[in-house]
Design a protein around this motif. Structure first.
Motif, PDB file in Angstrom:
ATOM      1  N   HIS A  74      -1.787  -1.942   9.563  1.00 30.70           N
ATOM      2  CA  HIS A  74      -0.783  -1.308   8.707  1.00 30.70           C
ATOM      3  C   HIS A  74       0.614  -1.391   9.305  1.00 30.70           C
ATOM      4  O   HIS A  74       0.814  -1.260  10.517  1.00 30.70           O
ATOM      5  CB  HIS A  74      -1.153   0.156   8.469  1.00 30.70           C
ATOM      6  CG  HIS A  74      -0.341   0.802   7.383  1.00 30.70           C
ATOM      7  ND1 HIS A  74      -0.305   0.304   6.108  1.00 30.70           N
ATOM      8  CD2 HIS A  74       0.480   1.893   7.399  1.00 30.70           C
ATOM      9  CE1 HIS A  74       0.487   1.062   5.369  1.00 30.70           C
ATOM     10  NE2 HIS A  74       0.987   2.024   6.129  1.00 30.70           N
ATOM     11  N   ALA A 113      -6.197  -2.680  -1.994  1.00 34.02           N
ATOM     12  CA  ALA A 113      -6.297  -2.848  -0.539  1.00 34.02           C
ATOM     13  C   ALA A 113      -7.730  -2.648  -0.053  1.00 34.02           C
ATOM     14  O   ALA A 113      -8.213  -3.369   0.835  1.00 34.02           O
ATOM     15  CB  ALA A 113      -5.354  -1.883   0.164  1.00 34.02           C
ATOM     16  N   THR A 141      -1.283  -4.590   5.622  1.00 35.36           N
ATOM     17  CA  THR A 141      -0.795  -3.738   4.536  1.00 35.36           C
ATOM     18  C   THR A 141       0.602  -3.239   4.887  1.00 35.36           C
ATOM     19  O   THR A 141       0.942  -3.066   6.059  1.00 35.36           O
ATOM     20  CB  THR A 141      -1.738  -2.549   4.284  1.00 35.36           C
ATOM     21  OG1 THR A 141      -1.975  -1.850   5.525  1.00 35.36           O
ATOM     22  CG2 THR A 141      -3.055  -3.014   3.693  1.00 35.36           C
ATOM     23  N   LEU A 176       0.844  -1.194   0.000  1.00 38.45           N
ATOM     24  CA  LEU A 176       0.000   0.000   0.000  1.00 38.45           C
ATOM     25  C   LEU A 176       0.879   1.244   0.000  1.00 38.45           C
ATOM     26  O   LEU A 176       1.523   1.561   1.006  1.00 38.45           O
ATOM     27  CB  LEU A 176      -0.919   0.002   1.227  1.00 38.45           C
ATOM     28  CG  LEU A 176      -1.843   1.210   1.387  1.00 38.45           C
ATOM     29  CD1 LEU A 176      -2.793   1.345   0.201  1.00 38.45           C
ATOM     30  CD2 LEU A 176      -2.625   1.119   2.694  1.00 38.45           C
ATOM     31  N   THR A 190      -7.166  -1.404   8.022  1.00 44.11           N
ATOM     32  CA  THR A 190      -6.212  -2.499   7.847  1.00 44.11           C
ATOM     33  C   THR A 190      -5.220  -2.513   9.007  1.00 44.11           C
ATOM     34  O   THR A 190      -5.106  -1.546   9.761  1.00 44.11           O
ATOM     35  CB  THR A 190      -5.428  -2.352   6.527  1.00 44.11           C
ATOM     36  OG1 THR A 190      -4.528  -1.240   6.632  1.00 44.11           O
ATOM     37  CG2 THR A 190      -6.357  -2.152   5.352  1.00 44.11           C
TER      38      THR A 190
END
Length: 653
Positions: free
Chosen positions: A329, A289, A302, A279, A327
């Motif tokens: 991350h 995503a 991600t 991402l 997400t």
């Protein structure tokens, strides 16, 4: 996802060849760390090796090399067939299904080959692959790659024998390897930044071309005797799609693309191991995503990478998109000092010179992602399919067909000729070492002559092919070579019902995408045993994109307008609507900073003499112009630097 290799020597294999196969497999162990297996038929002269990265059917039932139920075929395969469950059902409905031993896509592929033949099976697939298929009855080896060349396959040709492998480093284990540099391929690399199939950096080593099936018979082992057919033809696909244009409304196009992409993402999320996504915070990766998260019941992992240099850093944008989507991350940062330590490793990763500056961040973010997942989806290919690059649009404006565009090109030609006559020629006569912009007269002449040639071309495709290069006259940097052009250049130029935008983006779809973008991602990810998947390259998505008229692709007058409209359904525009930056590095500042000592060494007279490929005078000219402030030479200087790193490594062995 795996690594494959093999040898084919029709006069038979010896006991020593088992050790050779093991060594070839060991060279690509990073592509498949979970298992290693070989299979040979010594009398037929065929040996196959498979390094397995287990993604689907983690049991022995999914192991390779795999034999068909009837015993005729043996396959060694790298990749994923995303619609294998659909193919399995089709085989069962037609009464072709064997007694299934497991639930792998490899077994389905083999059953398809038995029922329909290889080409017909591949034309039914949605997936990525490099395949070696041995036919016991005909003593024929077939080598093939997916439509866009997501998965690599190289072949080394020896007298009476071939060796093949996912990566060239495995071919180097062969006792007959010579490793002579192909100077023409080096010139092409300096022109485009990469080496296009079928060329490689080495003589007598070729890449199998995307969409091709190459049949090699025991009685016809020499390359000129190979039989090449296409199971997928990009040009025929584009012609057919444009003959059957999408004729719906813009809103219908957005809905259709949304549906096709979601179906593709859903298929590519099938995995028996942890899965995530790259991402960057840009349009393409954010779209993938967003769809993944909408299809998942848990937060998707991600991954993004940032730079200390604010001009190239996009990590904060990725973080904002991830927060909106919910997400899980993960982000890391790359500094110039770390790049200095990594850059010398890239020739080992890519096996040949590869100058795409985003190879370093891609390598690092792949390594980072592998700490948590085994599979990662990416947003690659959207720019080529949906006209995302600004260079397409500048060509479209210059070749719009209007009287004004023709006059503008004429004015450009006149202005360039005036600069040559009034600025460059007098400076050369005076013996000046520098002119405006910090360039030397010789360097400025070369740049202006290249630009003049671009405006003198007979078509938009020819102009684009000259424009999108690091150095159009790169053959001058490699004495004894010639300027190579895109093999489809004249054919695409003759497609008069295609717009300049369509012509330019199609050239990239068949050249830049498979030979740069997909090479970059495959080698960087597989160096860390990470499988990558590209939802935008689903055949249905590609065909839909090729059918769209320009006003849909550029909906609301925006590059990738139809993709942006899809993304807007998932993520507010305020989080992603900004100028495109790409995934590059601050190479100019690094070359003048932490990488300068290494660059000086690569461009030193003794190093250039030892590697003996590049013209020392031109190399020093470009390097000195760059140091004097010519920012436009940064890309070719980086390319020369990467090429020299490769040549130095090969020279020293």
């Amino acid at each position: 996802m795996c690594g494959i290799a093999g040898i084919f020597r029709p006069n038979g294999l010896s006991d020593a060849d088992q050790g050779l196969l093991d060594a070839m497999g060991e060279a690509i162990a990073h592509r498949g760390p979970d298992a290693h297996a070989t299979w040979t038929d010594p009398r037929a002269g065929i040996g196959l090796v498979h390094r397995r990265l287990s993604i689907l059917d983690l049991t022995e039932a999914g192991a390779q090399p795999m034999h068909s139920a009837c015993g005729r075929y043996t396959i060694c395969y790298n990749g994923e067939i995303y619609n294998y469950l659909d193919l399995r059902r089709e085989l069962e409905e037609e009464g072709h299904a064997p007694v299934w031993r497991g639930h792998s896509d490899t077994e389905v592929l083999l059953a398809g080959v038995v029922a329909w033949g290889l080409a017909a099976t591949l034309s039914r697939t949605s997936g990525m692959f490099a395949i070696a298929l041995w036919d016991r009855e005909t003593r024929r080896l077939t080598l093939t790659r997916d439509r866009f060349g997501e998965k690599p396959l190289h072949v080394a040709v020896f007298d009476g024998e071939i060796a093949f492998a996912s990566e060239i480093k495995a071919l180097k284990r062969h006792p007959r390897w010579q490793g002579r540099i192909d100077r023409q391929a080096i010139a092409q690399c300096l022109r485009h930044g990469y080496i296009s199939a079928p060329l490689t950096a080495f003589e007598n080593v070729v890449k199998i071309e995307p969409g091709a099936c190459v049949e090699i018979d025991a009685a016809a082992i020499a390359p000129e005797q190979w039989r090449k057919t296409l199971f997928w033809d990009a040009l025929a696909e584009a012609r057919d799609a444009r003959a059957n244009r999408f004729s719906g409304s813009p809103e219908a196009a957005v809905t259709r693309l949304d549906s096709l992409l979601r179906e593709s993402v859903a298929r590519q999320m099938i995995s028996d191991v942890p899965l995530g996504a790259f991402l960057s915070g840009g349009i393409d990766s954010s779209t993938v995503a967003a769809m993944m998260q909408s299809l998942s019941s848990v937060p998707v992992e991600t991954f993004s990478l940032g730079f200390d240099d604010k001009a190239t850093n996009e990590a904060e944008f990725a973080r904002a998109v991830a927060a909106h989507l919910g997400t899980s991350h993960n982000e890391i940062y790359l500094s110039g000092e770390e790049a200095r330590d990594l850059v010398a490793k890239m020739p080992e990763v890519y096996d040949e010179p590869f100058t795409d500056q985003s190879q370093l961040p891609t390598y690092l973010v792949a390594r980072f992602a592998r700490s948590k997942v085994t599979v990662s989806l990416s947003g690659d290919a959207a720019d080529e399919l949906f006209a995302g690059y600004g260079r397409y649009h500048s060509i479209a404006r210059q070749w719009s067909g209007s009287p004004f565009s023709a006059l503008a090109r004429g004015a450009q030609r006149a202005w360039i000729r005036a600069q040559l006559a009034l600025l460059v020629a007098p400076a050369e006569k005076r013996g000046s070492t520098r002119v405006a912009g910090g360039r030397s007269p010789a360097s400025l002449r070369l740049r202006l002559e290249e630009k003049l040639a671009r405006f003198d071309t007979p078509s938009a495709t020819a102009a684009y092919e000259r424009k999108f290069t690091l150095l159009d006259g790169a053959d001058r940097l490699v004495p004894g070579t010639r300027r190579l052009t895109h093999p489809l250049l004249e054919t695409v130029a003759s497609e008069t019902d295609w717009t300049p935008l369509e012509q330019a983006s199609f050239l990239d779809l068949t050249h830049y995408l498979p030979d740069d973008i997909l090479v970059k991602v495959d080698r960087a990810a597989m160096a860390h045993s990470l499988e990558t998947r590209v939802p935008f390259l689903d055949p249905d998505v590609v065909r839909f994109a090729l059918s769209l008229p320009d006003d849909i692709r550029l909906m609301d007058g925006q590059r990738k307008g139809v993709v942006k409209a899809v993304l807007d359904r998932y993520v507010p525009a305020a989080l992603w609507d900004r100028p495109k930056r790409g995934f590059g590095i601050p190479s100019a500042s690094w070359l003048k900073g932490p990488l300068r000592p290494l660059a000086e060494d690569m461009f030193a007279p003794d190093t250039l003499a030892r590697t003996d490929v590049l013209d020392p005078t031109l190399v020093r000219l470009f390097w000195e112009d760059f140091l004097a402030g010519d920012k436009r030479r940064a890309n070719i200087v980086w390319a020369m630097f990467v090429v020299q790193l490769f040549l130095e490594r090969e020279t020293r062995g």
